[in-house]
Design a protein around this motif. Structure first.
Motif, PDB file in Angstrom:
ATOM      1  N   ASN A   1      74.382  10.677  20.300  1.00 30.75           N
ATOM      2  CA  ASN A   1      73.126  10.811  19.575  1.00 30.75           C
ATOM      3  C   ASN A   1      73.324  10.629  18.078  1.00 30.75           C
ATOM      4  OD1 ASN A   1      71.382  11.117  21.558  1.00 30.75           O
ATOM      5  ND2 ASN A   1      71.294  13.356  21.504  1.00 30.75           N
ATOM      6  N   GLU A   2      74.427  11.118  17.592  1.00 31.73           N
ATOM      7  CA  GLU A   2      74.647  11.111  16.150  1.00 31.73           C
ATOM      8  C   GLU A   2      75.101   9.750  15.660  1.00 31.73           C
ATOM      9  OE1 GLU A   2      75.110  15.626  15.477  1.00 31.73           O
ATOM     10  OE2 GLU A   2      74.129  13.980  14.495  1.00 31.73           O
ATOM     11  N   CYS A   3      75.852   9.063  16.487  1.00 36.00           N
ATOM     12  CA  CYS A   3      76.544   7.881  15.986  1.00 36.00           C
ATOM     13  C   CYS A   3      76.321   6.749  16.950  1.00 36.00           C
ATOM     14  CB  CYS A   3      78.031   8.202  15.912  1.00 36.00           C
ATOM     15  SG  CYS A   3      79.086   6.787  15.856  1.00 36.00           S
TER      16      CYS A   3
ATOM     17  N   GLY B   1      69.850  13.123   6.294  1.00 39.47           N
ATOM     18  CA  GLY B   1      71.168  12.832   6.841  1.00 39.47           C
ATOM     19  C   GLY B   1      72.284  13.298   5.928  1.00 39.47           C
TER      20      GLY B   1
ATOM     21  N   ARG C   1      64.299   8.208  11.039  1.00 39.11           N
ATOM     22  CA  ARG C   1      65.275   8.578  12.065  1.00 39.11           C
ATOM     23  C   ARG C   1      66.442   7.607  12.099  1.00 39.11           C
ATOM     24  NH1 ARG C   1      61.344  10.118  16.988  1.00 39.11           N
ATOM     25  NH2 ARG C   1      61.208  12.343  16.572  1.00 39.11           N
TER      26      ARG C   1
ATOM     27  N   GLY D   1      70.297   8.582  11.176  1.00 42.85           N
ATOM     28  CA  GLY D   1      71.406   8.395  12.104  1.00 42.85           C
ATOM     29  C   GLY D   1      72.562   7.660  11.445  1.00 42.85           C
ATOM     30  N   HIS D   2      72.223   6.659  10.636  1.00 41.03           N
ATOM     31  CA  HIS D   2      73.269   5.888   9.976  1.00 41.03           C
ATOM     32  C   HIS D   2      73.940   6.698   8.870  1.00 41.03           C
ATOM     33  CE1 HIS D   2      75.310   2.222   9.086  1.00 41.03           C
ATOM     34  NE2 HIS D   2      74.945   2.288   7.832  1.00 41.03           N
TER      35      HIS D   2
ATOM     36  N   GLN E   1      71.072   0.125  17.753  1.00 39.53           N
ATOM     37  CA  GLN E   1      69.886   0.928  18.051  1.00 39.53           C
ATOM     38  C   GLN E   1      68.882   0.163  18.898  1.00 39.53           C
ATOM     39  OE1 GLN E   1      69.404   3.927  17.734  1.00 39.53           O
ATOM     40  NE2 GLN E   1      67.607   4.545  16.633  1.00 39.53           N
TER      41      GLN E   1
ATOM     42  N   ALA F   1      67.094   9.497  20.099  1.00 33.61           N
ATOM     43  CA  ALA F   1      68.275   8.697  20.395  1.00 33.61           C
ATOM     44  C   ALA F   1      67.960   7.214  20.495  1.00 33.61           C
ATOM     45  CB  ALA F   1      68.878   9.169  21.704  1.00 33.61           C
TER      46      ALA F   1
END
Lengths: 343, 313
Positions: free
Chosen positions: A29-31, A140, A216, A220-221, A336, B313
């Motif tokens: 989810n994070e990366c 982030g 979002r 994430g990045h 993504q 996600a």
């Protein structure tokens, strides 16, 4: 102590100058991508232009843009001028798309409509880009509790039924904005009066609701970026948070920013045409592709071509922008999968 | 799991409350009231009308009154469009029509999308795949109202195959439902194709093949189960999209559904009806998203409950 903090080196470090020591693992989810995999900007463009579909869609977008922005300069008619005695002409040499019931040249109106639609698409996307990027980068970069709260807010905004709120906003803002524009002295605001308050409502809606997807993706990045060694180096050299976000984090999100913006433009055009079709968007005599379709609905039995023209321009424009956005994403090797169209 | 569901329900209630308050405040910001028209009524008349509907009180008090009534399921009466008729009555009369058209569109688009996506992923790179891919990317560029007008011209005006107005026969359902479901169908096809192709390239499929399982079983029992999850989580936004897309399609085909009333109420500034339809739409969309999220969480054990929704996600 103070001296050390303000010390600025005159050599600039590249990413390659640092040895990677921090091989921290991230959950899925994070990366979603390894930072080192991001191709160089020019390399990505090279991949993009090699792709036939992308090249064709760029060409078509350019042609439509030329049609929209140069066309009105060449044509001798204007979008509001009524040619008395030349109403309801069918397509001819002088009026390639004919004239409408008020004697206005449809081709020029189509040019202006396309121009307005493109402008609205681009401006809304830039609004979304700015808000989403700042929000995502801050969320982030700070991570932890700040990130948690900011993302819950984003979740909340994401679940608000967007079209309903946009329609409401455009109705509500109409009257106050109209008065503001007409009473104001500044030329800048007067220009907005020409576009009509509906357009401003669309911008407002984008600024309020649509930044979430962008935020979002950027967040994430940034969660990956903030663990990079050059950020640690920048911290060690005494950079402030604002400076790190501005100079190190945001420039490294360029590819994400380009892709999300490119995918946002067609959905903004989509929304604008939907609102204008319902009669809530651009106000007359200015026109947009959606309001042209709306106008043409009245005469669709006898003047079908009037309906077909804006429909075709709208669909081709959206199609090409979609294809370009998808190919750009592929070119930047963008893991993504979530698309903006959902929103 | 239970905590997750409670959390999501709580979030949904907050959103509906939030939308209610925003709508209420926004509407009261509009200059002019619902009783102003070209023929300006007597000041006394307006005053009495305002007194009757409680519009003379401050906005905060009005909001409080509205929320209390709403908690009892009372949305007030319409001021203008259908005078003094209960908003709940109007909604319960018109919504089933929208719902019927919407449900048909939802079902056919999902089924067709999933099957087309599977076919195209299975024959990836073939001519079928390329045709499907081309047509669906074309389809995702056509707004539903454009598609609806084109259908109207071709099938009602030129060929005269279907009736163009109202919902009186089975035939008149075909065009609106088709128009409404076309864009989602294309989108779902693309979604399903991508996720199916992704699943088919995974190791467990190779294992299944290696142990000699039939193709049918591999696809329908193993791959489809996993590949269907992205489509499932798209159903929430899809329901919202069909509902709002219905607003335009209903006005094109002259269907007396809730969408038409939504636009009517806004243009004639019928406060209680605007409030009622907005809250109803919002609640419906939020509820759909909630149900879909919970279903996804039950079906897909990989969803991380601590993180909240998987949408991020």
């Amino acid at each position: 102590m103070n001296k050390i903090l303000t010390f600025q080196p005159d050599i600039t470090f590249n990413k390659e100058d640092f040895v990677k020591i921090n091989n921290k693992d991230f959950s899925e989810n994070e990366c979603f991508e390894d930072n080192s995999k991001i191709p160089k900007f020019s390399h990505a463009l090279h991949i993009l232009f090699k792709n036939k579909a992308a090249a064709v869609s760029i060409c078509i977008i350019l042609i439509i843009a030329l049609f929209a922005f140069l066309g009105p300069l060449i044509s001798k008619y204007t979008y509001f001028e009524q040619l008395r005695g030349f109403e309801n002409l069918s397509p001819s040499f002088f009026h390639p798309f004919g004239t409408d019931g008020l004697g206005r040249d449809i081709m020029v109106r189509a040019m202006y409509a396309t121009r307005i639609s493109i402008l609205i698409g681009v401006v809304s996307s830039v609004i979304v880009l700015v808000i989403g990027t700042i929000y995502g980068a801050v969320s982030g970069y700070f991570a932890g509790a700040v990130d948690n709260v900011m993302m819950r807010v984003a979740d909340l905004v994401y679940s608000i039924p967007d079209v309903i709120v946009v329609i409401l906003l455009s109705i509500v803002l109409k009257q106050p904005l109209y008065e503001l524009f007409n009473n104001s002295q500044s030329a800048f605001l007067k220009n907005f009066a020409l576009l009509g308050p509906g357009v401003i409502a669309i911008f407002a809606a984008f600024a309020l609701l649509y930044w979430v997807t962008n935020a979002r993706i950027i967040r994430g990045h940034v969660l990956v970026l903030r663990e990079q060694d050059y950020i640690t180096a920048a911290k060690a050299l005494g950079c402030g948070r604002a400076r790190i976000i501005r100079k190190h984090i945001i420039p490294n999100c360029t590819s994400q920013m380009i892709v999300t913006t490119c995918l946002m433009i067609p959905s903004a055009i989509f929304l604008e045409s939907f609102l204008s079709f319902l009669g809530l968007g651009v106000s007359a005599p200015m026109t947009s592709l959606g309001s042209m379709i709306n106008e043409a609905m009245d005469g669709m039995y006898s003047y079908t071509y009037r309906l077909i023209i804006p429909c075709v321009i709208l669909c081709v424009l959206i199609l090409c922008l979609n294809v370009l956005g998808d190919k750009l994403r592929d070119a930047f090797d963008y893991g993504q999968k979530a698309t903006i169209n959902e929103k | 799991m239970a905590i997750y569901i409670v959390k999501r329900i709580f979030q949904a209630i907050i959103i509906i409350l939030f939308v209610t308050c925003i709508t209420f405040v926004l509407m009261n910001l509009i200059p002019g009231g619902p009783f102003l028209s070209e023929k300006v009524p007597n000041a006394e008349v307006i005053k009495n009308l305002e007194l009757k509907y409680g519009l003379d009180k401050p906005v905060i008090v009005q909001l409080k009154n509205y929320l209390t009534d709403l908690s009892h399921g009372d949305m007030g009466v319409s001021y203008k469009i259908q005078k003094n008729r209960k908003v709940t009555d109007i909604i319960s009369e018109t919504f089933p029509i929208s719902l019927r058209v919407g449900m048909i569109a939802l079902i056919w688009s999902t089924l067709a999308g999933i099957s087309l996506g599977c076919v195209s992923a299975y024959y990836k790179g073939s001519r079928t795949d390329r045709i499907v891919n081309f047509l669906t990317s074309l389809g995702t560029a056509v707004p539903s109202f454009v598609f609806a007008t084109v259908l109207l011209i071709v099938f009602c005006v030129k060929i005269k195959l279907f009736p163009s107005i109202g919902l009186y026969s089975v035939g008149s359902y075909i065009l609106p439902c088709f128009a409404l479901g076309f864009f989602p169908m294309c989108y779902i096809t693309r979604l399903e194709r991508a996720s199916m192709a992704d699943e088919l390239s995974k190791d467990y499929i190779k294992t299944a093949k290696a142990k000699g399982l039939e193709e049918n079983k591999i696809i329908f029992k193993h791959a489809l189960k996993n590949a269907i999850i992205p489509v499932l989580s798209y159903l929430g936004p899809l329901a919202a999209g069909i509902l709002t897309g219905g607003i335009a399609v209903e006005s094109i085909f002259n269907i007396p559904g809730l969408g038409k009333y939504f636009i009517l109420s806004i243009t004639s500034r019928d406060y209680p009806l605007i409030m009622g339809t907005t809250i109803f739409f919002a609640a419906f969309i939020v509820a759909m998203t909630l149900i879909i999220d919970i279903v996804c969480a039950i079906i897909d054990p990989r969803i991380n409950f601590a993180e909240g929704s998987k949408k991020a996600a």
